[in-house]
Write a protein that holds these residues in place. Sequence first.
Motif, PDB file in Angstrom:
ATOM      1  N   ARG A  73      38.647 101.330  20.800  1.00 50.94           N
ATOM      2  CA  ARG A  73      39.778 100.530  21.290  1.00 50.94           C
ATOM      3  C   ARG A  73      40.076 101.007  22.706  1.00 50.94           C
ATOM      4  NH1 ARG A  73      42.154 101.391  15.996  1.00 50.94           N
ATOM      5  NH2 ARG A  73      43.162 103.218  16.882  1.00 50.94           N
ATOM      6  N   SER A  74      39.922 100.135  23.656  1.00 53.07           N
ATOM      7  CA  SER A  74      40.080 100.540  25.050  1.00 53.07           C
ATOM      8  C   SER A  74      41.474 101.100  25.308  1.00 53.07           C
ATOM      9  CB  SER A  74      39.787  99.368  25.985  1.00 53.07           C
ATOM     10  OG  SER A  74      40.691  98.295  25.721  1.00 53.07           O
ATOM     11  N   GLU A  75      42.491 100.595  24.575  1.00 53.77           N
ATOM     12  CA  GLU A  75      43.857 101.085  24.770  1.00 53.77           C
ATOM     13  C   GLU A  75      43.970 102.561  24.423  1.00 53.77           C
ATOM     14  OE1 GLU A  75      43.765  96.780  24.257  1.00 53.77           O
ATOM     15  OE2 GLU A  75      43.173  98.378  22.881  1.00 53.77           O
ATOM     16  N   ASP A  76      43.297 102.984  23.333  1.00 51.75           N
ATOM     17  CA  ASP A  76      43.327 104.393  22.933  1.00 51.75           C
ATOM     18  C   ASP A  76      42.655 105.272  23.980  1.00 51.75           C
ATOM     19  OD1 ASP A  76      44.545 103.523  20.662  1.00 51.75           O
ATOM     20  OD2 ASP A  76      43.160 104.473  19.252  1.00 51.75           O
ATOM     21  N   ALA A  77      41.482 104.832  24.434  1.00 57.34           N
ATOM     22  CA  ALA A  77      40.733 105.615  25.411  1.00 57.34           C
ATOM     23  C   ALA A  77      41.510 105.718  26.725  1.00 57.34           C
ATOM     24  CB  ALA A  77      39.363 104.975  25.658  1.00 57.34           C
TER      25      ALA A  77
ATOM     26  N   ALA B 294      47.548  96.246  22.363  1.00 60.69           N
ATOM     27  CA  ALA B 294      46.924  95.265  23.246  1.00 60.69           C
ATOM     28  C   ALA B 294      46.978  95.715  24.690  1.00 60.69           C
ATOM     29  CB  ALA B 294      47.630  93.910  23.102  1.00 60.69           C
ATOM     30  N   THR B 295      46.148  95.046  25.497  1.00 59.47           N
ATOM     31  CA  THR B 295      46.198  95.170  26.954  1.00 59.47           C
ATOM     32  C   THR B 295      46.615  93.816  27.501  1.00 59.47           C
ATOM     33  OG1 THR B 295      44.449  96.832  26.987  1.00 59.47           O
ATOM     34  CG2 THR B 295      44.877  95.660  29.039  1.00 59.47           C
ATOM     35  N   LEU B 296      47.608  93.807  28.339  1.00 60.30           N
ATOM     36  CA  LEU B 296      48.120  92.560  28.888  1.00 60.30           C
ATOM     37  C   LEU B 296      47.313  92.208  30.130  1.00 60.30           C
ATOM     38  CD1 LEU B 296      50.444  90.857  27.827  1.00 60.30           C
ATOM     39  CD2 LEU B 296      51.925  91.918  29.538  1.00 60.30           C
TER      40      LEU B 296
ATOM     41  N   ARG C 152      54.789  88.939  37.095  1.00 57.92           N
ATOM     42  CA  ARG C 152      56.064  89.646  37.016  1.00 57.92           C
ATOM     43  C   ARG C 152      56.134  90.532  35.777  1.00 57.92           C
ATOM     44  NH1 ARG C 152      60.250  85.009  37.068  1.00 57.92           N
ATOM     45  NH2 ARG C 152      61.789  86.704  37.000  1.00 57.92           N
ATOM     46  N   ILE C 153      55.678  90.014  34.640  1.00 54.50           N
ATOM     47  CA  ILE C 153      55.728  90.815  33.403  1.00 54.50           C
ATOM     48  C   ILE C 153      54.794  92.015  33.511  1.00 54.50           C
ATOM     49  CG2 ILE C 153      55.079  90.785  30.957  1.00 54.50           C
ATOM     50  CD1 ILE C 153      56.362  88.064  30.754  1.00 54.50           C
ATOM     51  N   ASN C 154      53.603  91.816  34.060  1.00 59.70           N
ATOM     52  CA  ASN C 154      52.691  92.948  34.262  1.00 59.70           C
ATOM     53  C   ASN C 154      53.300  93.996  35.190  1.00 59.70           C
ATOM     54  OD1 ASN C 154      49.645  92.896  33.192  1.00 59.70           O
ATOM     55  ND2 ASN C 154      50.372  90.778  33.378  1.00 59.70           N
TER      56      ASN C 154
END
Length: 935
Positions: free
Chosen positions: A556-560, A855-857, A867-869
């Motif tokens: 999971r790229s988010e974990d890494a 997730a990745t936004l 704006r949210i990013n």
Amino acid sequence: MASPAEQLPPGWAAEWDATHQRYLFIETTTGHTQWEPPAAGSAETENAPPAGVTPAGGHGKRRQYAAGQTQAYYGGEAAPDPAYGQASAGLGVQQQGGQLFTPGLAAEGQFANQQQIAQQGGGTQGGYYGQGEPEYLNQQPQQYGQPPVDALANQFGQMGVGGQKQFSLYTTNLLTLPPDPRDLAQPPPEIRLPPNACISPSPTANADPSYFRSTLNAIPTTSSLLSKSKMPLALVITPYRSLNEGEEPVPLVTDTVIARCRRCRSYINPYVQFIDGGSRWRCCLCSMTNEVPQLFDWDQVRNQPGDRWQRLEMNHSCVEYVAPTEYMVRPPQPAVYIFLIDVSHAAVQSGMVATATRTILENLERIPDEGERTKISIICYDTSLYFFSMPPGSTDSSMLVVSDIDDVFLPKPTDLLVNLAEARGALEVLLGRIGEMFQENTIIGSALGPALQAGFKLMTPIGGKIIVLSSSLPSHGAGALKNREDNKLLGTAKESGLLQAASPFYKTFAIECSRTQVSVDMFLFSSAYQDVATLACLPHYTSGQTYYYPAFNAARSEDALKFAHEFGEVIAQPIMLEAVIRVRASRGLRMASFHGNFFVRSTDLLAMPAVPQDQSYAIEVQIEEAITIPFVVFQTAVLHTTCYGERRIRVITAALPTTSNLSELYSSADQIAITTFFANKAVERSLTHKLEDSRDFILQKLVDIISAYKASMTSSGAGASAQLAISENMKMLPVLILGLLKNVGIRQSAQIPPDIRAYSQALLTTLPSQLLIPYIYPTFYSLHNMPPEAGTIGEHGVILPPPLPLTSERLERHGLFLIEDGQTIFLWVGRDAVPQLIQDVFELPSYDALRGGKATLNLLENQFSQRINAIVQKIREMRRGVYYPHLYIVKEDGEPPLRLWALSMLIQDRADVLPSYQQFLSSLKDKVNGASGGY
């Protein structure tokens, strides 16, 4: 001649009306007011000013006005919140019905200000994505008026006696005043020192709150006064906070002059007095007279007379000195890093090994090594130990295996701990190969204890930092642990046993490390039970830090990304080696107990082998004898070696006024520091007693404070009251305590795994206030209808939306919301969110196509996405510390565990057996009034 206030019958009180220059007479039982005095008699009027004299501070006692009277005074009902089309229970305008105030001092300014706030509201009209068609709105920037209490405080700030500003006390009724999250961004109560207390006009002469906070910014002169107030007296110190962009580094005194008191050994600072024509100085802690060093008035750089008034230590509360040789037991040692990498089957399969080695490789350039003195070593382990020999000048390395873990030895006397600059080539090659070496490793098990012993043997002569990466429960050799996770104990009186160390090995080993200047950081990754409570002993006693990544999976790229970011920041941050900290204070004050990650070497000396940045320490203070001086001084001195090989002394000085006035005591209270101290006390008590005792202890402390305030500062005194009164500057304390009681670290639940709870407790006792407060009281934003400037670049970077109160009442079925606590970010998506919103943010056609979870936004080609990013990025960067929060997408009708986790952040709501904020206040009122009512 007696003033009118001294001639009142019982049951009447007089308050001076500064606006009309006359008395207002109040019947305390009915609230009836009149301008003419009632029949003469005797009454307790100690707080009334003499006739014709304007009070300098505020009254010690406050009138409590009934709700109807207060609303009439403010002009009727609370205005509706234009952002939501309903009466606001939170931000923009607050119901003023039960607010307690002093009408004689309100004047037109307060009334006008109140109207201004009501007009400006708590949001913006309409929204970005409403129930109807999505369209960009031409919204006006949101503005907030100054709260009336602040306006009053500013008026009072201009008043004083003998030139010294006095604290003004304003009372709030908690029952009718919802928490306003923006109050947490306010600075602590002003430190109002007597005139001429400081010899420097510099604005940096007193300690900045990011380095030093006190629970009370006016120190009581006697322990009996402190006891009567029920307030805690404690310091919160963060001596090595990181520097944000644009912040000035701590000033460095580079000459050899270090002026210290001969008796108490405090350092000269802006609060001393020069006497005898400037040839001597009087210590502000113990009043000892000392000689001014001859070179104090000499500029050694220019070799000419200097100006003592320009010296850094006379103008800054926080300075560093370059320490001469007498401050060294040995020459400054180089920075040493030993990485202990778990290469067992679980560690390799999770991707931890590959991510860790790649992160070290990518950050070799960032490891502090200014003088090319830094040393480094890599040791891998499963049920055996793997050392790597790296001869200088070579790109080759050889692996040496030690399988005898019962009697750990170093397989080679040299080339295991190498100079980073000299062995750079070999290190780069090795780090690129470790993943391949152990790719097919099928060994299950962990000899963590022996690996620690090996690293300890390697660095004992020098000291430094051991960084441990572990993916499983230690199972072989010294320090082996058994799985003691027992779900039947969760939520019972025996649960606290799971939060205590299971083996004495780790505490004993940690104390040995402390003696030899070795610090340990733990990075833990297990998907199964890992006994975080036991392993966290190592950082706790060696001034390190624990980082926990449950169920880590680098696929999971988010974990890494999260691990690589935090690990890289830890590797790159400057560390302070061989440190000792001592806190001194004016006569009559004693440091009584210490909380944080260190080892107490003697009664007041804290040993820290390596001090990381942005770690906080709480110190409880006792008043041993009556204080007769107008202000007291606290001084924190940290002797340390920089990772660049220079011995230094960091000195942080803070001066606080003293008071014998109870109202000044309350009005000087710092609710952020109080909460930080209580978080430390709560964790301590949960380990020595039970979790239930911990919660009861903190709750009782809050009840005691409010009860003492009610008895001393309100007209109802010891009797029952329909109000729940507290001073304006502490009005967020109850909701912060509720957040602490609901925090994973101590909350009542039979569902929290012991590893998660133990890690949360490690955070509660180490996070600086800037990180701790959102961890206890998260931040909640509405994104679908945020003001147009939110998410754009302003004067101070990305502009954030206005925060909302932490209640699900603010959630809308068509909305997009963000909830974050500094460790985790949730994007809550309402089930009726319009397709255009889903398309613009997630690049999906509809709500049904959206998947919840980590997730990745993605950054999309539309303004709303950008704006949210920007807001998410700002949240990840805006606080001190290395933490990189995960982002979870939460659908309103999505997976129940994820929904409940996100909703648990909304601490003002009822959750399971835990009360809502209103229920909590009701229970508090019952307890304060002497009832035995529970939740």
